[in-house]
Design an enzyme around this catalytic site. Structure first.
Site, PDB file in Angstrom:
ATOM      1  N   SER A 172       0.847  -1.197   0.000  1.00 24.86           N
ATOM      2  CA  SER A 172       0.000   0.000   0.000  1.00 24.86           C
ATOM      3  C   SER A 172       0.885   1.250   0.000  1.00 24.86           C
ATOM      4  CB  SER A 172      -0.949  -0.029   1.206  1.00 24.86           C
ATOM      5  OG  SER A 172      -1.880   1.018   1.147  1.00 24.86           O
ATOM      6  N   HIS A 198      -2.647  -1.051  -3.406  1.00 28.68           N
ATOM      7  CA  HIS A 198      -3.811  -0.179  -3.194  1.00 28.68           C
ATOM      8  C   HIS A 198      -3.666   1.081  -4.046  1.00 28.68           C
ATOM      9  CE1 HIS A 198      -4.327  -2.072   1.064  1.00 28.68           C
ATOM     10  NE2 HIS A 198      -4.852  -2.829   0.120  1.00 28.68           N
ATOM     11  N   ASP A 294      -4.545  -4.928   5.896  1.00 26.29           N
ATOM     12  CA  ASP A 294      -4.988  -5.723   4.753  1.00 26.29           C
ATOM     13  C   ASP A 294      -3.888  -6.702   4.348  1.00 26.29           C
ATOM     14  OD1 ASP A 294      -6.553  -6.627   2.643  1.00 26.29           O
ATOM     15  OD2 ASP A 294      -5.780  -5.111   1.253  1.00 26.29           O
TER      16      ASP A 294
END
Length: 350
Positions: A172, A198, A294
């Site tokens: 991310s 992401h 995540d």
């Protein structure tokens, strides 16, 4: 500090950020030249930056900041192909987060996306840019050794046998630059790679194209039913989940709609769970720089299925969030520096 030539954007973004008690907006200015004057008096911790502005464009300003005093920058870009291409230049220059803005309905959109904006700024505020600058300066090279429930239900790992190795990467904040460094270091003869980074929709295609132009391996935005091949990396498209599947001894990906999982779409948890089910012990999972958790549950499932699981270490992360949580829950076998990850990828195929 907010830097945008639109008075509406400056007003709405400032208002949204001020609504969070942990954020103080020290200025909102119309272009980089005004920003530089203000920054001489008070240097911000994070800059929210438009990239298409008069007098000096955002890319030139970003490069100047990174050369003089590296500061986390969140790019606020329009959802257009031109905007996506320019945003990739900004990412290459050192920006750590992207948020999007439409050309119409701007005020309502920014209010609706308040949480996304606040989270992006908070993630950027935690960014440590030094490890990334060191890694980029060193230009990683590898000499090969010669010798999630809402989208995918938990289930048994596949018992079909295959010897084809596969690498799954989740990342991310700070991941765009980290992925560039890792993938550029890989030779053409490398295992197939599936990646969740992401990133908003419409930006992943430009990101994949940029990496493809820089790397020896092929890098593509994943399409539904696309095969996973050695020497190729597939990046999950923004706004879609990507799952690994297998037909006989061959891997392919499914690109599907679905709800946000772990607050994201694409979700690393969804990808990692699918890898645990379809590749099990033939997979290498790597969780890299990023805020939040995540990928943590999915990586634990991968490890329990027999996969090798690695995390980027704290010293080389821009944001040590996702890897930290994965280590804490026992999902990670080893933590490696960014510079060690390319060799680990090659080792998994031997």
């Amino acid at each position: 500090m907010v830097v945008d030539d639109s008075a509406v954007v400056r007003q709405v973004v400032s208002s949204v950020l001020k609504s969070d008690s942990e954020i103080e907006v020290c200025g909102a200015v119309a272009d980089p030249l005004f920003a530089m004057t203000r920054m001489r008096m008070q240097w911000p911790d994070v800059i929210v930056l438009d990239i298409e502005m008069p007098r000096m464009d955002g890319i030139s300003f970003l490069k100047k900041i990174m050369a003089e005093r590296p500061t986390p920058v969140v790019i606020c870009s329009t959802l257009t192909e031109k905007g996506a291409d320019t945003t990739m230049q900004a990412i290459s220059a050192g920006a750590v987060e992207i948020i999007t803005k439409p050309k119409v309905g701007l005020k309502g959109f920014l209010h609706d996306s308040a949480k996304v904006l606040i989270n992006a700024v908070k993630a950027a505020s935690r960014a440590n840019l030094k490890p990334l600058q060191r890694a980029m300066a060193s230009n990683l090279k590898v000499t090969p050794k010669l010798s999630a429930d809402a989208v995918l239900a938990e289930g048994n790992t596949s018992r079909l046998k295959t010897t084809e190795q596969l690498v799954a990467i989740g990342t991310s904040t700070g991941g765009t630059q980290a992925l560039e460094l890792v993938l550029k270091a890989l030779p053409r003869v490398s295992p197939g790679i599936v990646i969740v980074q992401h990133m908003p929709e419409k930006f992943t295609a430009a990101f994949a194209e940029r990496l493809d132009s820089l790397c020896e391996i092929s890098v593509k935005e994943a399409k539904h039913k696309m095969r996973v091949l050695p020497g190729q990396a597939l990046i999950a498209p923004g706004g879609k989940h990507m799952l690994l599947k297998r037909s006989g001894a061959q891997y392919y990906v499914e690109v599907i709609d679905g709800p946000l999982v772990s607050r994201h779409r694409p979700s690393v948890d969804v990808l990692f769970r699918s890898v645990a089910q379809s590749a099990s012990g033939n997979a290498l999972g790597i969780i890299m720089t990023g805020m939040g958790d995540d990928g943590v549950k999915g990586m634990l499932e991968m490890r329990r299925a027999g996969a090798v699981t690695l995390a980027q270490d704290e010293a080389s992360c821009v944001v040590y969030g996702m890897p930290k949580e994965a280590v804490k829950c026992g999902a990670v076998e080893r933590s490696l520096s960014l510079s060690e990850i390319p060799q680990a990828i090659l080792d998994c195929s031997h």
